[in-house]
Design a protein around this motif. Structure first.
Motif: not given
Length: 319
Positions: A145-170
């Motif tokens: 929510a803070l990143a949306c508000r401040d328009r700040e780029r973030v790196r996500l540690g994301y675990a899709p269903a049935g998949g391996e963890r991913q690093e996503r810059r968004v």
């Protein structure tokens, strides 16, 4: 703005509405000098607000958690969300306003003293979830929510269903609550396209300390992106439709539902229509534009099952 008290309130509101401001930015917003900004910051500190300052090219001011909870300035929407939220919580039901409630939560946790934040964290697991809720981490939710508000780029540690963890810059655009789940709509820097992530699958959020200019995205497209994400699940049957249609025309016709489509030459498009079952494949194929020639790429066993399913439907129609 000559009134000292009024200017201090505006400065406080600016500090609460963004995680970081440079001194020249604040001076421009307030119509004063940088020196006056420094004096106003000192006045707020004397009133109990903890304001951190950093020097250098990227230096500036940010509101931080203090030893006690200072007064907060809330927008009209946030104030209404608090009043309605308390009444609905007392009645044991919540219908709408989750976005505004999250905005208040993000603003509050930004300045919440450590001792109070610990109490909130200790109580959070005991609170009942809404029906269908996936149990999203409140820390992840407020960080986004803070990143949306401040328009700040973030790196996500994301675990899709049935998949391996991913690093996503968004570049986060908005958080959308649907059916007890939260979805993050964002611009994926590595894919150079809009993407939607289920927040309960986000394991951690790392601020990259880089702001960005917001990209235009109509509310209708936000709704479509979330709708596509809600129907996107693990695929055990792989299939593709190859259409006699240029990729540009296909994307124009299908919008966000064209996700995964690729050009197969200048005049053809390959679109994945796999799913959890052959019935999902049949449903996906039913959305292809009428009158457009296409062929289906499918494993022999699945092809036989699909042919049997369609034949049964045709027989039923002829009865």
């Amino acid at each position: 703005m000559s009134d000292t008290t009024g200017r201090a309130l505006v400065l406080l509101n600016l500090l609460q509405s963004h995680r970081h401001w440079s001194a020249p930015e604040l001076a421009q917003r307030l119509g004063v000098t940088v020196r006056t900004v420094r004096r106003d910051v000192e006045r707020l500190r004397e009133l109990g607000y903890r304001i951190d300052s950093t020097a250098g090219v990227h230096g500036g001011y940010r509101l931080a958690a203090g030893a006690s909870l200072p007064p907060l300035l809330l927008s009209d929407e946030e104030a209404v969300a608090i009043a309605i939220g308390l009444r609905l919580v007392a009645a044991g039901r919540v219908r709408r306003g989750a976005e505004f409630a999250l905005s208040v939560l993000a603003k509050l946790e930004q300045v919440l003293p450590v001792r109070l934040r610990r109490r909130v964290s200790a109580l959070a697991p005991t609170l009942p979830h809404a029906p269908g809720s996936s149990g999203v981490s409140s820390e992840v939710l407020t960080d986004l929510a803070l990143a949306c508000r401040d328009r700040e780029r973030v790196r996500l540690g994301y675990a899709p269903a049935g998949g391996e963890r991913q690093e996503r810059r968004v570049e986060p655009h908005s958080l959308v609550p649907v059916g007890g789940d939260w979805y993050l709509v964002c611009w994926d820097l590595d894919r150079a396209d809009w993407r939607t992530f289920r927040v309960d699958r986000v394991r951690d959020v790392e601020p990259l300390r880089v702001t960005f200019a917001p990209r235009a995205l109509a509310p209708e497209r936000v709704e479509a992106l979330v709708a596509v994400a809600r129907t996107w699940g693990p695929r055990t049957q792989d299939a593709a439709a190859v259409l006699d249609m240029p990729i540009g025309a296909f994307k124009a016709a299908f919008g966000e539902w064209s996700q995964g489509a690729k050009a197969d030459g200048p005049e053809r498009t390959r679109w994945p229509v796999g799913g959890a079952s052959v019935r999902d494949i049949a449903y996906g194929l039913s959305w292809l534009p009428a009158g457009t020639p296409y062929r289906v790429e499918l494993a022999d066993a699945d092809r036989d099952e699909l042919r049997e399913l369609l034949q049964h439907m045709l027989t039923a129609l002829d009865r």
